[in-house]
Design a protein around this motif. Structure first.
Motif, PDB file in Angstrom:
ATOM      1  N   MET A 102     -31.512   0.345  76.979  1.00 42.78           N
ATOM      2  CA  MET A 102     -30.703  -0.224  75.902  1.00 42.78           C
ATOM      3  C   MET A 102     -31.055  -1.687  75.702  1.00 42.78           C
ATOM      4  O   MET A 102     -31.364  -2.396  76.665  1.00 42.78           O
ATOM      5  N   THR A 103     -30.988  -2.149  74.466  1.00 46.31           N
ATOM      6  CA  THR A 103     -31.185  -3.567  74.173  1.00 46.31           C
ATOM      7  C   THR A 103     -29.997  -4.368  74.695  1.00 46.31           C
ATOM      8  O   THR A 103     -28.963  -3.796  75.087  1.00 46.31           O
ATOM      9  N   ALA A 104     -30.146  -5.679  74.675  1.00 42.69           N
ATOM     10  CA  ALA A 104     -29.030  -6.548  75.074  1.00 42.69           C
ATOM     11  C   ALA A 104     -27.788  -6.241  74.239  1.00 42.69           C
ATOM     12  O   ALA A 104     -26.673  -6.131  74.765  1.00 42.69           O
ATOM     13  N   LEU A 105     -27.983  -6.081  72.941  1.00 42.40           N
ATOM     14  CA  LEU A 105     -26.871  -5.792  72.042  1.00 42.40           C
ATOM     15  C   LEU A 105     -26.185  -4.485  72.427  1.00 42.40           C
ATOM     16  O   LEU A 105     -24.946  -4.403  72.503  1.00 42.40           O
ATOM     17  N   GLU A 106     -26.967  -3.461  72.696  1.00 39.23           N
ATOM     18  CA  GLU A 106     -26.403  -2.157  73.039  1.00 39.23           C
ATOM     19  C   GLU A 106     -25.699  -2.194  74.391  1.00 39.23           C
ATOM     20  O   GLU A 106     -24.651  -1.567  74.580  1.00 39.23           O
ATOM     21  N   ASN A 107     -26.262  -2.938  75.345  1.00 38.38           N
ATOM     22  CA  ASN A 107     -25.622  -3.068  76.653  1.00 38.38           C
ATOM     23  C   ASN A 107     -24.238  -3.685  76.531  1.00 38.38           C
ATOM     24  O   ASN A 107     -23.284  -3.240  77.177  1.00 38.38           O
ATOM     25  N   VAL A 108     -24.119  -4.717  75.708  1.00 37.95           N
ATOM     26  CA  VAL A 108     -22.839  -5.406  75.566  1.00 37.95           C
ATOM     27  C   VAL A 108     -21.864  -4.590  74.727  1.00 37.95           C
ATOM     28  O   VAL A 108     -20.651  -4.584  74.980  1.00 37.95           O
ATOM     29  N   ASP A 135     -30.709 -15.044  69.782  1.00 37.89           N
ATOM     30  CA  ASP A 135     -32.029 -14.658  69.271  1.00 37.89           C
ATOM     31  C   ASP A 135     -32.708 -13.610  70.148  1.00 37.89           C
ATOM     32  O   ASP A 135     -33.879 -13.301  69.942  1.00 37.89           O
ATOM     33  N   ARG A 136     -31.950 -13.041  71.108  1.00 39.75           N
ATOM     34  CA  ARG A 136     -32.542 -12.065  72.032  1.00 39.75           C
ATOM     35  C   ARG A 136     -31.797 -10.735  72.018  1.00 39.75           C
ATOM     36  O   ARG A 136     -31.989  -9.897  72.901  1.00 39.75           O
ATOM     37  N   ILE A 137     -30.996 -10.522  71.004  1.00 38.93           N
ATOM     38  CA  ILE A 137     -30.095  -9.362  71.033  1.00 38.93           C
ATOM     39  C   ILE A 137     -30.844  -8.030  71.002  1.00 38.93           C
ATOM     40  O   ILE A 137     -30.334  -7.017  71.474  1.00 38.93           O
ATOM     41  N   HIS A 138     -32.055  -8.009  70.452  1.00 41.75           N
ATOM     42  CA  HIS A 138     -32.792  -6.748  70.345  1.00 41.75           C
ATOM     43  C   HIS A 138     -33.833  -6.584  71.454  1.00 41.75           C
ATOM     44  O   HIS A 138     -34.657  -5.671  71.408  1.00 41.75           O
ATOM     45  N   HIS A 139     -33.803  -7.449  72.454  1.00 43.51           N
ATOM     46  CA  HIS A 139     -34.726  -7.336  73.577  1.00 43.51           C
ATOM     47  C   HIS A 139     -34.140  -6.431  74.658  1.00 43.51           C
ATOM     48  O   HIS A 139     -32.929  -6.367  74.853  1.00 43.51           O
ATOM     49  N   TYR A 140     -35.028  -5.749  75.368  1.00 43.94           N
ATOM     50  CA  TYR A 140     -34.631  -4.888  76.477  1.00 43.94           C
ATOM     51  C   TYR A 140     -34.622  -5.708  77.772  1.00 43.94           C
ATOM     52  O   TYR A 140     -35.283  -6.753  77.864  1.00 43.94           O
ATOM     53  N   PRO A 141     -33.883  -5.256  78.796  1.00 42.74           N
ATOM     54  CA  PRO A 141     -33.844  -6.006  80.050  1.00 42.74           C
ATOM     55  C   PRO A 141     -35.219  -6.343  80.614  1.00 42.74           C
ATOM     56  O   PRO A 141     -35.424  -7.449  81.135  1.00 42.74           O
ATOM     57  N   SER A 142     -36.173  -5.431  80.496  1.00 41.02           N
ATOM     58  CA  SER A 142     -37.514  -5.676  81.044  1.00 41.02           C
ATOM     59  C   SER A 142     -38.242  -6.803  80.319  1.00 41.02           C
ATOM     60  O   SER A 142     -39.229  -7.338  80.827  1.00 41.02           O
TER      61      SER A 142
END
Length: 231
Positions: A102-108, A135-142
């Motif tokens: 999940m992206t940062a946005l999806e995790n939250v 500016d990082r909401i669509h990035h994945y944890p990795s």
């Protein structure tokens, strides 16, 4: 005086080990006031993280009572505990525990969606912006550094506006600069949402920012340290 938001009475936790039963917590009695910031300190193996998990209903006490907002967590089943945490608690782990797919946005947004919030993604965007990750909401944890992943974990814990925020070594896996930034954000979230904050830490500078510090030793509250602090 306000009723404690968290209250433990004579709590023990005994786990089965290869060489027999192991006493992890031994008669813990502790009250935490609403809005208080409490630091749990002590040597490795003293029971700090276990105590935090008991406070959050993630570990079940062997005996004694664990009250949170007047609810006895020891009397609740797993489903009821999960609902209670979803409604009232945020938990931040040292190892982040983000969902890698999940992206940062999806995790939250996920805990907000589980709680039935219709504006889950809008609130997730706001929380990520509040921890400097707009500016990082669509990035994945990795695709993120350790400090950025811990910020996502903070945003996820704070997004449901919990009454109680529990943090287990929130700066333990971070370098000095990132650890200091996470400390500022953690206390900022507390101030913004008015949550009661209980955290486990080995960092003296983090403990020093708490309203009160409780030291554990061999599964017990170190009363000598309590008396020394009061003098």
């Amino acid at each position: 005086m306000a009723e404690p938001i968290l209250s433990l009475k004579d709590v023990t936790l005994t786990l089965a080990g290869n060489a027999g039963d192991v006493d992890i917590l031994r008669g813990i009695t502790l009250d935490v006031a609403p809005g208080e910031t409490l630091g749990l300190v002590g040597p490795s193996g003293s029971g700090k993280s276990t105590l935090l998990m008991v406070l959050g209903g993630l570990e079940r006490a062997s005996s004694g009572s664990v009250l949170a907002l007047g609810h006895d967590l020891t009397a609740l089943g797993e489903d009821a505990l999960a609902r209670f945490r979803r409604q009232h608690m945020g938990v931040v782990f040292q190892s982040f525990h983000l969902i890698p797919t999940m992206t940062a946005l999806e995790n939250v947004a996920t805990p907000l969606e589980l709680a039935g919030a219709g504006d889950a993604f809008d609130r997730a965007v706001q929380e990520l912006a509040a921890v400097g990750l707009g500016d990082r909401i669509h990035h994945y944890p990795s695709q993120m550094s350790g400090g950025e992943q811990q910020r996502v974990a903070l945003a996820r814990a704070a997004a449901p506006r919990p009454d109680i925020l529990l943090a287990d070594e929130p700066t333990g896996n971070l370098d000095g600069a990132n650890g200091s930034a996470i400390m500022d954000m953690l206390f900022g979230l507390r101030d913004r949402h008015g949550a009661t904050l209980v955290l486990v830490t080995h960092a003296p500078e983090l403990a020093a920012r708490c309203d009160r510090v409780v030291r554990l030793l061999d599964g017990r509250i170190d009363l000598a340290a309590e008396q020394s602090a009061a003098e």
